[in-house]
Design a protein around this motif. Structure first.
Motif, PDB file in Angstrom:
ATOM      1  N   UNK A  31      -5.677   9.173  -9.948  1.00 33.44           N
ATOM      2  CA  UNK A  31      -5.278  10.025  -8.824  1.00 33.44           C
ATOM      3  C   UNK A  31      -3.835   9.820  -8.381  1.00 33.44           C
ATOM      4  N   UNK A  32      -3.318   8.601  -8.412  1.00 35.34           N
ATOM      5  CA  UNK A  32      -1.957   8.343  -7.932  1.00 35.34           C
ATOM      6  C   UNK A  32      -1.514   6.969  -8.407  1.00 35.34           C
ATOM      7  N   UNK A  33      -0.240   6.686  -8.212  1.00 34.14           N
ATOM      8  CA  UNK A  33       0.283   5.350  -8.496  1.00 34.14           C
ATOM      9  C   UNK A  33       1.351   5.014  -7.482  1.00 34.14           C
ATOM     10  N   UNK A  34       1.587   3.710  -7.367  1.00 24.47           N
ATOM     11  CA  UNK A  34       2.604   3.203  -6.454  1.00 24.47           C
ATOM     12  C   UNK A  34       3.339   2.075  -7.165  1.00 24.47           C
ATOM     13  N   UNK A  35       4.660   2.107  -7.109  1.00 23.94           N
ATOM     14  CA  UNK A  35       5.452   1.032  -7.721  1.00 23.94           C
ATOM     15  C   UNK A  35       5.470  -0.150  -6.768  1.00 23.94           C
ATOM     16  N   UNK A  36       5.117  -1.334  -7.298  1.00 23.19           N
ATOM     17  CA  UNK A  36       5.072  -2.548  -6.483  1.00 23.19           C
ATOM     18  C   UNK A  36       6.284  -3.450  -6.709  1.00 23.19           C
ATOM     19  N   UNK A  37       6.846  -3.390  -7.915  1.00 24.13           N
ATOM     20  CA  UNK A  37       7.938  -4.302  -8.260  1.00 24.13           C
ATOM     21  C   UNK A  37       8.714  -3.714  -9.423  1.00 24.13           C
ATOM     22  N   UNK A  38      10.029  -3.965  -9.439  1.00 24.96           N
ATOM     23  CA  UNK A  38      10.848  -3.529 -10.562  1.00 24.96           C
ATOM     24  C   UNK A  38      11.818  -4.633 -10.962  1.00 24.96           C
TER      25      UNK A  38
ATOM     26  N   UNK B 179      10.317   2.931 -15.971  1.00 23.16           N
ATOM     27  CA  UNK B 179      10.876   2.736 -14.631  1.00 23.16           C
ATOM     28  C   UNK B 179      10.349   3.756 -13.623  1.00 23.16           C
ATOM     29  N   UNK B 180      10.139   4.977 -14.077  1.00 26.53           N
ATOM     30  CA  UNK B 180       9.795   6.046 -13.132  1.00 26.53           C
ATOM     31  C   UNK B 180       8.311   6.141 -12.826  1.00 26.53           C
ATOM     32  N   UNK B 181       7.473   5.657 -13.699  1.00 24.92           N
ATOM     33  CA  UNK B 181       6.031   5.699 -13.482  1.00 24.92           C
ATOM     34  C   UNK B 181       5.301   5.271 -14.737  1.00 24.92           C
TER      35      UNK B 181
END
Length: 193
Positions: free
Chosen positions: A4-11, A39-41
């Motif tokens: 359903x979705x994603x969220x970036x936690x760390x890069x 990097x983007x998803x």
């Protein structure tokens, strides 16, 4: 099951951590964390699942009639790991070009013939969306570590069938999973090209 979705936690420079939101087969919301080179998803959202991040080189040395295996210090295991030469595919680079470049950089050996390439496969799908391609090549030359950076410590080994059997049965060393699979087949039946 539905993403359903994603969220970036760390890069960071080479790795990104994402939290994936999905619904299980009973419709309940769930989360999963994965590491990605994207990097983007994560690839499961970008449609880039069929794109290889890296190449693993199964090289057969024609003169020595042996497979090329490397013994490399790997921070993640805190010691040496036996594996095949491998590396990231640079933007705009073909798999064949990446295989030639990485084999030369890591071992000093030169690709003389490219036999086949696997489809895109996943290195460890429980934790990452990283994809690799396995390139089977013939090579020649003498090993050198001149192409290694200061953060790499790589020893080039030439492995015959008896050596492969011994390595696969030695529980005192660390083996990459892809390497174990190829070496166990090589020990049983000879070169896989």
């Amino acid at each position: 099951m539905k993403l359903t979705a994603y969220k970036k936690l760390f890069t960071s420079r080479f790795l990104n951590l994402f939290e994936i939101h999905y619904r299980d087969r009973e419709g309940r919301p769930r989360t999963w964390q994965l590491v990605s080179r994207e990097r983007t998803g994560p690839k499961c959202f970008s449609g880039r699942l069929a794109t290889a991040d890296a190449v693993v080189i199964v090289a057969y040395h024609l003169e020595r009639r042996r497979l090329v295996v490397i013994r490399e210090f790997r921070v993640a295991v805190g010691g040496f790991l036996y594996g095949f030469p491998a590396g990231l595919v640079d933007p705009g680079e073909s798999i064949e070009m990446a295989a030639k470049r990485e084999l030369l950089e890591e071992t000093g050996l030169t690709v003389v013939d490219h036999h086949r390439t696997s489809p895109v496969v996943f290195s460890s799908s429980g934790i990452t969306d990283e994809t690799v391609v396995i390139a089977h090549v013939d090579c020649a030359g003498d090993p050198s570590d001149a192409g290694n950076t200061s953060s790499e410590q790589i020893e080039t080994l030439f492995v015959g069938q008896a050596d492969a059997k011994r390595l696969c049965g030695d529980d005192t060393i660390f083996l990459d999973v892809k390497t174990w699979l190829v070496l166990s087949g090589f020990a049983a039946g000879g070169p896989v090209r």
